[in-house]
Write an enzyme that holds these catalytic residues in place. Structure first.
Site, mmCIF file in Angstrom:
data_model
loop_
_atom_site.group_PDB
_atom_site.id
_atom_site.type_symbol
_atom_site.label_atom_id
_atom_site.label_comp_id
_atom_site.label_asym_id
_atom_site.label_seq_id
_atom_site.Cartn_x
_atom_site.Cartn_y
_atom_site.Cartn_z
ATOM 1 N N SER A 62 -8.840 -3.655 10.580
ATOM 2 C CA SER A 62 -8.217 -3.665 11.904
ATOM 3 C C SER A 62 -9.237 -3.957 12.999
ATOM 4 O O SER A 62 -10.435 -3.755 12.840
ATOM 5 C CB SER A 62 -7.556 -2.314 12.184
ATOM 6 O OG SER A 62 -6.613 -1.999 11.191
HETATM 7 N N1 SAH Z 1 -7.399 1.033 7.872
HETATM 8 C C1 SAH Z 1 -7.784 -0.241 7.271
HETATM 9 C C2 SAH Z 1 -6.839 -1.350 7.669
HETATM 10 C C3 SAH Z 1 -6.051 -1.716 6.508
HETATM 11 S S1 SAH Z 1 -4.833 -2.963 6.631
HETATM 12 C C4 SAH Z 1 -9.214 -0.583 7.571
HETATM 13 O O1 SAH Z 1 -9.831 0.114 8.372
HETATM 14 O O2 SAH Z 1 -9.752 -1.522 6.963
HETATM 15 C C5 SAH Z 1 -3.459 -2.080 5.925
HETATM 16 C C6 SAH Z 1 -3.595 -1.645 4.497
HETATM 17 O O3 SAH Z 1 -2.383 -0.966 4.161
HETATM 18 C C7 SAH Z 1 -3.740 -2.777 3.482
HETATM 19 O O4 SAH Z 1 -4.914 -2.578 2.744
HETATM 20 C C8 SAH Z 1 -2.487 -2.635 2.593
HETATM 21 O O5 SAH Z 1 -2.718 -2.917 1.231
HETATM 22 C C9 SAH Z 1 -2.151 -1.168 2.782
HETATM 23 N N2 SAH Z 1 -0.788 -0.773 2.459
HETATM 24 C C10 SAH Z 1 0.375 -1.439 2.687
HETATM 25 N N3 SAH Z 1 1.411 -0.727 2.224
HETATM 26 C C11 SAH Z 1 0.899 0.427 1.694
HETATM 27 C C12 SAH Z 1 1.468 1.573 1.046
HETATM 28 N N4 SAH Z 1 2.793 1.722 0.845
HETATM 29 N N5 SAH Z 1 0.636 2.556 0.638
HETATM 30 C C13 SAH Z 1 -0.707 2.453 0.808
HETATM 31 N N6 SAH Z 1 -1.292 1.385 1.404
HETATM 32 C C14 SAH Z 1 -0.499 0.390 1.845
#
Ligand code: SAH
Length: 217
Positions: A62
């Protein structure tokens, strides 16, 4: 301070404090966590820009401003037990780890979960547990949580997450369209089954896929 520390401090000053984030503990955490370690090696020089970046598996780390905004919205004092859904690179979890007692974080893509776990260990972060699984169901084994943050956008707030929020707890999550914009919501559980909902701003996150999110292809 290293050159990277200087570049990170400048980014926090310009893009995070400069855009209205005021929580001093959040600003300190953003200065301290080396975002450049959570991005692919070829993108390291861009880790100091206030932009999302690709991390593989069609996912992104993000934008720092949004990480700070969500952390501030959780109103952490230092002793909380926090649940993060969507570990991704592990960067957001590393920021939260400096603001509370313990973080449980859930990622549905096991390759990302494994890499995040390794990265956090390499940086000596000991108060984060990375779990593989469908985070729309929360992490019942460790519930309740004083604060919950979801870093992917869903069609609505999963009932499982509301149920795992402690009385007085805050839940921050993007809710809206699958591709395009969402509203960043904060739910505060006043006790019992009463939740107050505020809309904080417009955001654009990758979709939350799972049983209480968008259907998986
Ligand atoms: N907080 C992260 C941003 C991640 S982007 C960082 O700092 O890098 C969002 C993430 O949510 C992705 O990796 C995606 O795979 C995950 N995601 C999507 N649906 C999900 C679910 N049901 N359970 C767990 N993770 C999920």
């Amino acid at each position: 301070m290293t050159n990277d520390d200087h570049r990170r401090a400048a980014m926090v000053e310009r893009d995070i404090a400069g855009r209205g984030i005021t929580d001093a503990r959040v600003l300190a955490a953003m200065r301290a966590v080396p975002r450049e370690h959570f991005v692919p090696a070829n993108l390291r020089q861009r880790a100091f820009d206030d932009r999302p970046l690709p991390i593989g598996n069609a996912q992104t780390i993000s934008q720092p401003y949004i990480v700070a905004l969500m952390a501030q919205a959780l109103q952490l004092q230092g002793d909380e037990h926090v649940l993060e859904i969507g570990t991704g690179s592990g960067y957001g979890a590393a920021v939260l780890a400096r603001l509370c007692r313990h973080v449980d974080t859930v990622e549905r893509i096991s390759d990302l979960a494994d890499r995040a776990r390794q990265q956090l260990a390499d940086l000596g972060v000991t108060n984060v547990d990375v779990h593989g699984g469908d985070g729309t169901l929360g992490w019942p084994a460790a519930a309740p949580f004083d604060a919950i943050v979801v870093t992917a956008g869903g069609p609505s707030v999963p009932p499982a997450l509301q149920a795992q929020l402690a009385p007085g707890g805050r839940l921050v999550m993007p809710v809206g369209a699958q591709h395009g914009g969402q509203d960043l919501l904060r739910l505060t559980r006043s006790g019992g089954d009463d939740f107050r909902t505020e809309s904080l701003c417009g955001v654009a996150f990758v979709p939350l896929l799972g049983a209480q999110g968008w259907p998986e292809a």
